[in-house]
Every structure is written in structure tokens, then in C-alpha cells.
Scaffold this motif. Structure first.
Motif, short mmCIF file in Angstrom:
data_model
loop_
_atom_site.label_atom_id
_atom_site.label_comp_id
_atom_site.label_asym_id
_atom_site.label_seq_id
_atom_site.Cartn_x
_atom_site.Cartn_y
_atom_site.Cartn_z
N SER A 131 -0.69 -12.33 -17.93
CA SER A 131 -0.88 -13.60 -17.20
C SER A 131 -1.59 -14.66 -18.04
O SER A 131 -2.42 -15.42 -17.54
N LYS A 132 -1.34 -14.66 -19.35
CA LYS A 132 -1.95 -15.64 -20.26
C LYS A 132 -3.48 -15.62 -20.18
O LYS A 132 -4.14 -16.63 -20.30
N GLY A 133 -4.03 -14.43 -19.94
CA GLY A 133 -5.48 -14.29 -19.88
C GLY A 133 -6.11 -14.69 -18.58
O GLY A 133 -7.33 -14.67 -18.44
N LYS A 134 -5.32 -15.10 -17.60
CA LYS A 134 -5.86 -15.54 -16.32
C LYS A 134 -6.13 -14.33 -15.41
O LYS A 134 -5.38 -13.35 -15.43
N ASN A 135 -7.19 -14.45 -14.61
CA ASN A 135 -7.48 -13.43 -13.61
C ASN A 135 -6.86 -13.77 -12.26
O ASN A 135 -6.64 -12.89 -11.43
N ILE A 136 -6.61 -15.05 -12.02
CA ILE A 136 -6.11 -15.51 -10.72
C ILE A 136 -4.61 -15.77 -10.81
O ILE A 136 -4.15 -16.52 -11.68
N ILE A 137 -3.84 -15.13 -9.93
CA ILE A 137 -2.40 -15.35 -9.84
C ILE A 137 -2.04 -15.51 -8.37
O ILE A 137 -2.88 -15.34 -7.48
N THR A 138 -0.77 -15.80 -8.10
CA THR A 138 -0.34 -15.93 -6.71
C THR A 138 -0.01 -14.57 -6.11
O THR A 138 0.24 -13.60 -6.84
N ILE A 139 0.01 -14.53 -4.78
CA ILE A 139 0.40 -13.30 -4.09
C ILE A 139 1.83 -12.92 -4.48
O ILE A 139 2.16 -11.74 -4.64
N GLY A 140 2.70 -13.94 -4.64
CA GLY A 140 4.07 -13.65 -5.02
C GLY A 140 4.15 -12.95 -6.36
O GLY A 140 4.91 -11.99 -6.54
N ILE A 145 3.91 -16.29 2.37
CA ILE A 145 2.61 -15.75 1.94
C ILE A 145 2.45 -15.81 0.42
O ILE A 145 1.35 -15.68 -0.11
N GLU A 146 3.61 -16.01 -0.30
CA GLU A 146 3.59 -15.91 -1.76
C GLU A 146 2.73 -16.99 -2.42
O GLU A 146 2.28 -16.82 -3.55
N LYS A 147 2.49 -18.10 -1.74
CA LYS A 147 1.79 -19.23 -2.38
C LYS A 147 0.28 -19.03 -2.48
O LYS A 147 -0.39 -19.72 -3.25
N TYR A 148 -0.27 -18.11 -1.70
CA TYR A 148 -1.73 -17.93 -1.70
C TYR A 148 -2.19 -17.22 -2.96
O TYR A 148 -1.42 -16.51 -3.61
N LYS A 149 -3.47 -17.41 -3.28
CA LYS A 149 -4.01 -16.91 -4.53
C LYS A 149 -4.74 -15.58 -4.34
O LYS A 149 -5.27 -15.29 -3.27
N THR A 150 -4.77 -14.82 -5.42
CA THR A 150 -5.51 -13.55 -5.43
C THR A 150 -5.87 -13.22 -6.88
O THR A 150 -5.37 -13.86 -7.82
N ILE A 151 -6.75 -12.27 -7.07
CA ILE A 151 -6.96 -11.74 -8.42
C ILE A 151 -5.85 -10.75 -8.72
O ILE A 151 -5.30 -10.13 -7.82
N LYS A 152 -5.54 -10.61 -9.98
CA LYS A 152 -4.39 -9.79 -10.34
C LYS A 152 -4.73 -8.30 -10.37
O LYS A 152 -5.90 -7.91 -10.42
N LEU A 153 -3.69 -7.49 -10.37
CA LEU A 153 -3.78 -6.03 -10.48
C LEU A 153 -4.62 -5.41 -9.37
O LEU A 153 -5.58 -4.67 -9.61
N ILE A 154 -4.28 -5.72 -8.11
CA ILE A 154 -4.96 -5.06 -6.99
C ILE A 154 -4.01 -4.22 -6.15
O ILE A 154 -4.45 -3.30 -5.46
N ILE A 155 -2.70 -4.51 -6.19
CA ILE A 155 -1.74 -3.72 -5.39
C ILE A 155 -1.24 -2.53 -6.17
O ILE A 155 -1.15 -1.41 -5.65
N GLN A 156 -0.93 -2.76 -7.48
CA GLN A 156 -0.34 -1.68 -8.29
C GLN A 156 -1.22 -0.42 -8.35
O GLN A 156 -0.71 0.70 -8.25
N PRO A 157 -2.56 -0.52 -8.50
CA PRO A 157 -3.37 0.71 -8.50
C PRO A 157 -3.26 1.49 -7.19
O PRO A 157 -3.34 2.72 -7.20
N LEU A 158 -3.08 0.79 -6.06
CA LEU A 158 -2.96 1.49 -4.78
C LEU A 158 -1.62 2.22 -4.69
O LEU A 158 -1.55 3.36 -4.20
N ILE A 159 -0.53 1.58 -5.16
CA ILE A 159 0.77 2.25 -5.20
C ILE A 159 0.71 3.44 -6.14
O ILE A 159 1.28 4.51 -5.88
N GLU A 160 0.02 3.24 -7.25
CA GLU A 160 -0.12 4.29 -8.26
C GLU A 160 -0.76 5.54 -7.65
O GLU A 160 -0.27 6.67 -7.83
N ASN A 161 -1.84 5.35 -6.91
CA ASN A 161 -2.49 6.49 -6.26
C ASN A 161 -1.59 7.12 -5.20
O ASN A 161 -1.58 8.33 -5.02
#
Length: 598
Positions: A435-444, A475-491
Motif C-alpha cells: 500500500s505504498k507504505g500507508k497504514n490506512i486503506i479503504t474497506i474495499g 461500505i467500501e468507501k470507509y477507512k480502516t487500517i490494513k491487514l485486519i481481515i486476512q489474519p482472521l481468515i488465516e486462523n
């Protein structure tokens, strides 16, 4: 008189040349000890009597409420008996009708309070019984105490002792503790009247529930016994029935209603007795006298009163040192209240040399502590952000190696289209991860990252599980920090799908409620015990996944760091029923980047 005056002046002059420690230790100690001693003794005695009366009144009210509830329960049982007798038995001719259906209807209405209903002739022949229909072969109901009492006194209702219901055959081999309500009834057969006995077996759990709540208090306990002193309910009745402990019920049965003092097994106790109408049962509340004084709220209130009175006494007796000792200390105390409120509180410097030195020391200490605290907070905040950013950027080599091995295997097997799709998914996965070094991305973008991860894992775990994405529109337009869903799917994959064989399901849902945004990852895997669920977010040791290396606890901490303590993860899981991990975020279109240089 003159001699006393001279001695007092000499003593005052001596005091004036002494330091603060001597003045406080002598004058304040003598006056405070004498004044507070006399007042404390007086108030302590008054408090003891007031506390005893208050506790007795509270327990009397508790007993009254228990009696009301118990009477209501007993009257309900009596109404059931009346309903069967007057609405069923009175209207039934045994040669023409069967009362089982009406009795079964009544049982279904009151089955939470009942174990069974039965009707017998005066010779012990069973007419009807619900829900259990057959008597045991070796049971002679005519020898049962409830039967004998009802037959001997047909006009009365009779309540038996607590016993195990063992009259009927029971395929489940489950036996209930009951209290039997029996009465004599008039049966009709071919137009002729004959004697009969109606039995209503009350479930003992109903009585136990009435007493459970009142026995949750720490002041004492409440138990129930019949008029002969036999215990019907006791919070520790299993220990009593096994003779491991004893109760003074044989003496308590002779007590009249009201309060009584007794000594039992060396313990001084207050006993309050209340008789239940009609049955003659007695509700007994037992309160050890030592427990009367466990509540220190009144003691604290009286301590405040004593201190205030002592202060007035000390002011009156030591007014000649008030300017030197009391006023400077009060000024210093008032200035200390600004610590934690004002950025630079003005510490009072004045009074005696000791107080001046104390004020200067406190001022220096506050300045040094504030500076040290600011440095520590800043250092810890930077360290914390660095740790979380480092964890966020980690990708476990095993996941990458396994994915590349899968691509190589597809190429060797000439499955080029699958290999191309997997490489594309891996490329998109890394693109969003960086994400070009960014921590904040969209929900989408975060959901797309999760979808890419699922696509890769589906190639690696063919026919192991299926996935479903249910995403609320817009819902895709709202902001979140990245890499929060994938670890849950991973587990969910590594732990939830481990023993699944084509039956695994992973559901990803994203939706909003008011000003909040929720993302759920649910699997139908093995689930977890409650203790394991609690440890996922609370253990000091980080829970790390087998995949990307970004643990669930890390996700929870990063969310709280950015959005506050009210947000984060919530985990619900039951063994053999699967797991739901819910992400709670604010619904926002702007989030401030943390740990980044402007």
C-alpha cells in the motif's frame, strides 16, 4: 493558680522553640488520642446496636418476602390439585370416561413446577397418571405416608417430606426429588361414589430456586424445615444429610416466630423464624453475630465524624500553634491539589523551615517527575508504534514458500491458467499489503486483499472449504487500517478447517450499524473452549498464526491504538460449533496516520 499559669507559659515557650515534628507528636497526639478515644468508644457502642437492628430488620424483610413467594408457590400447587379435583375428577365417571387427557393438559401447563400427577382408588388401584403411566411391580401405594395421611384425613390437603419419586417405571432412569401434595377425593364409577386419593408431585427445584437468591448474600443463610424439624431445604443439605456438618434444627423447631439468640457449636448466632401458613413449615434465617460488623461503610462514616470532632478539639486546644503549623500545611495541601490538574501547579513555599523545605522539595520533585513522565510516555509511544508497524509488515516466509511451491507444481502439471490466476492473486495480495507504505486503506481494498488471500488458499487446499462474502453495499468507501481481515481468515483456515474434508465453510460479512462498522469472519470448524477464547486477546504471550505471522492479538491492539479502547475484536466460539470473530470499527472516511513522518 499562679503556679499553673507560670508552668503553662513555660511549656508554651518550650513548644515555640521546637520543630514541627515535636509540636505535632506531642500536642496533636495527646489531644487526638484522648478526644477520639472517648468519642470512638461511645460511637462504637451505638453503631453496634444500630448495625444489629438494621441487619435484623433486613433479614426480617427477606423472610417475609421468602414467605410470600413460598406461599404463592404452595397455593399454586393447591390450585392445581383443586383444578384436577373439581374440574376433572368431579366430572368423570370412571366406567365411561378417561381423565388422563385433562390431567395431561394440566400437566403441560404447569410442567415446570410438577414432576407428575396421579389418581388412585382407596384400595391403591391407579386410575390415571401423567406423564409416567406404569407403577413399579413392587410398589404398594397404600403403604406410602402421603397415601395414608390423605386416606385418614380426607378433608385436608397433606404435604409430605422431601423424598425421591420412585413409584413409577422410568425408562430414563432419572429420579426426581419431590414434595408430594395428596388429598382424599370422591370418585364416581357407574354413578356410585367411592373414595380415592389424588397425588400431586411438586418438583423440589422450584422451592430450591426460591431460596437460592437469598442465600447468595454473605450475612448468613436461610433454610426451610417442616413442623417436626425435618429439613426440607438447606443450602448445604448434602453435607448435612451425609453427617459432615450439623444444623440446630431440632432446637429451632421449638422457636416461636421472631428473633432468637443461640450458641451452636461454639458460635454465637442470631436466628429469625417465620412460620408458613397451612403447611406449618418454618423458614429459618441464621446469621453469625460476627458477620454483623463486616460492613465497614458505617464505620468509615463515623470515622469521618470522629476526625471532624477531633479537629475542632485540636484547634481549640492548640490554637497557639495554628499559625505556625496548621495554616502553612493547609496552604501546602491546597497547592498540591493542582498536581494532575494544572500543567505547572504553584506549590506553596512558606511557614516554618520544615514546611518551606518540604514545599521546595515537592516542587522540585514534581518538575522532575513531570519531565521524566513525558520522556517515558513519548519513548513508550514510539516504541509501541514501531513494534506494531513491524508486526504489521511481517509476512511469514512459510506462506510465501508454500504458495510458490504450489505455483511451481501447477506449472509442472501444465495447469498454466491456474498458475497464472494464483500469481495474479499473489501479486494483488502483496500490492495491497504494501500500500505504498500507508497504514490506512479503504474497506474495499481490505476486502479485496482478503478475497485474494482466500483465492490463493483455495488453490492450495482444493475441496477443503468454501467461502462466502456478504458485503453491505456502499461500505467500501470507509477507512480502516490494513491487514485486519486476512489474519482472521488465516486462523479460520489453519485452525478451523484443519480436520474438515470438503465440509468447511468460511463466511465473511461486512455491515454497518448506526455510526459503527462491523466485519465478521465465521467458520464451522472445531471451535474453542471459553478459556482459550479469553486467552487470545488477554495473554501476555502473543498468539501468532501459522500463516502471515500477524496474530489476532496484534490486530486487536492495532485497532485500539488507532480508534480507541471501545473498538477492537470480539470472539465467540463453542466446541464443535465453530468460531465467529467480529471486528468493531468506527464508520469514518478519514483516519489519521500514526507513526509516520509529515
Amino acid at each position: 493558680m499562679k503556679f499553673i499559669k507560670e508552668k503553662w507559659e513555660q511549656f508554651a515557650a518550650y513548644i515555640n522553640h521546637k520543630g514541627m515534628q515535636f509540636v505535632i507528636s506531642v500536642s496533636f497526639t495527646i489531644v487526638a488520642t484522648l478526644g477520639m478515644g472517648f468519642i470512638g468508644i461511645f460511637l462504637y457502642q451505638g453503631y453496634g446496636r444500630a448495625a444489629e437492628n438494621m441487619v435484623l430488620n433486613d433479614n426480617q424483610q427477606i423472610l417475609n418476602q421468602v414467605e410470600i413467594n413460598l406461599n404463592t408457590y404452595i397455593r399454586n400447587m393447591m390450585r392445581i390439585s383443586d383444578a384436577i379435583y373439581y374440574n376433572v375428577i368431579k366430572n368423570t365417571d370412571l366406567d365411561e370416561d378417561n381423565m388422563s387427557q385433562e390431567m395431561n393438559l394440566l400437566y403441560e401447563v404447569y410442567k415446570d413446577s410438577l414432576v407428575g400427577l396421579a389418581c388412585f382408588t382407596g384400595e391403591g388401584e391407579m386410575i390415571s397418571s401423567v406423564p409416567m403411566g406404569n407403577l413399579k411391580e413392587n410398589v404398594d401405594v397404600t403403604q406410602q405416608s402421603w397415601f395414608i395421611n390423605a386416606r385418614d384425613k380426607m378433608e385436608n390437603l397433606h404435604f409430605s417430606d422431601l423424598h425421591v419419586q420412585n413409584l413409577f417405571e422410568n425408562s430414563s432412569n432419572r429420579y426426581y426429588r419431590v414434595i408430594s401434595l395428596s388429598r382424599g377425593v370422591e370418585l364416581t364409577r357407574s354413578g356410585k361414589m367411592l373414595e380415592g386419593i389424588l397425588l400431586v408431585d411438586m418438583d423440589f427445584s422450584g422451592i430450591r430456586q426460591l431460596f437460592t437468591k437469598v442465600n447468595s448474600q454473605e450475612m448468613g443463610y436461610v433454610y426451610l424445615m417442616d413442623s417436626n424439624g425435618k429439613i426440607i431445604y438447606h443450602p448445604r443439605q448434602n453435607l448435612i444429610f451425609s453427617d459432615m456438618i450439623q444444623e440446630n434444627n431440632d432446637v429451632a423447631k421449638m422457636y416461636e416466630d421472631g428473633s432468637h439468640r443461640e450458641t451452636f457449636n461454639g458460635e454465637d448466632r442470631m436466628v429469625v423464624v417465620k412460620t408458613v401458613g397451612y403447611t406449618g413449615w418454618k423458614i429459618v434465617s441464621v446469621m453469625p453475630m460476627a458477620n454483623f460488623f463486616r460492613d465497614f461503610s458505617r464505620i468509615r462514616a463515623m470515622a469521618v465524624v470522629i476526625i471532624i470532632l477531633a479537629i475542632f478539639v485540636m484547634i481549640f486546644a492548640n490554637q497557639f500553634v495554628a499559625v505556625r503549623v496548621v495554616q502553612p500545611l493547609k496552604s501546602l495541601e491546597d497547592s498540591l491539589k493542582g498536581i494532575g490538574i494544572y500543567k505547572e501547579p504553584q506549590i506553596y513555599i512558606g511557614g516554618s523551615p520544615e514546611i518551606q523545605h518540604l514545599g521546595e522539595t515537592i516542587r522540585s520533585m514534581v518538575e522532575q517527575l513531570r519531565k521524566l513522565t513525558d520522556d517515558i510516555v513519548k519513548e513508550q509511544e514510539e516504541k509501541r508504534k514501531s513494534e506494531l508497524d513491524a508486526l504489521q509488515s511481517q509476512i511469514n516466509p512459510h506462506f510465501l514458500y508454500n504458495t510458490l511451491d504450489s505455483i511451481m507444481w501447477m506449472v509442472e502439471a501444465e495447469k498454466y491458467e491456474d498458475a497464472i490466476s494464483m500469481v495474479q492473486a499473489l501479486s494483488r495480495l502483496f500490492r495491497i499489503s504494501l500500500s505504498k507504505g500507508k497504514n490506512i486503506i479503504t474497506i474495499g481494498e481490505e476486502l479485496q486483499h482478503a478475497q485474494n488471500y482466500v483465492d490463493i488458499q483455495k488453490y492450495r487446499y482444493k475441496n477443503k472449504f468454501v467461502s462466502y462474502f456478504d458485503i453491505e453495499e456502499g461500505i467500501e468507501k470507509y477507512k480502516t487500517i490494513k491487514l485486519i481481515i486476512q489474519p482472521l481468515i488465516e486462523n479460520a483456515i489453519y485452525y478451523g478447517m484443519e480436520y474438515m474434508d470438503g465440509d468447511g465453510e468460511i463466511h465473511v460479512r461486512a455491515y454497518t450499524k448506526g455510526e459503527d462498522l462491523y466485519i465478521e469472519v465465521e467458520d464451522n470448524g472445531l471451535g474453542m473452549q471459553k478459556e482459550q477464547v479469553e486467552s487470545l486477546l488477554t495473554d501476555d504471550t502473543r498468539i501468532r498464526s501459522k500463516g502471515s505471522g500477524i496474530g489476532i492479538r496484534n490486530v486487536h491492539q492495532r485497532i485500539q491504538l488507532y480508534f480507541g479502547k471501545k473498538y477492537g475484536l470480539e470472539i465467540k466460539s463453542e466446541p464443535d460449533e465453530g468460531t465467529i470473530v467480529r471486528i468493531h470499527l468506527p464508520k469514518t472516511e478519514s483516519v489519521e496516520e500514526k507513526g509516520k513522518e509529515n
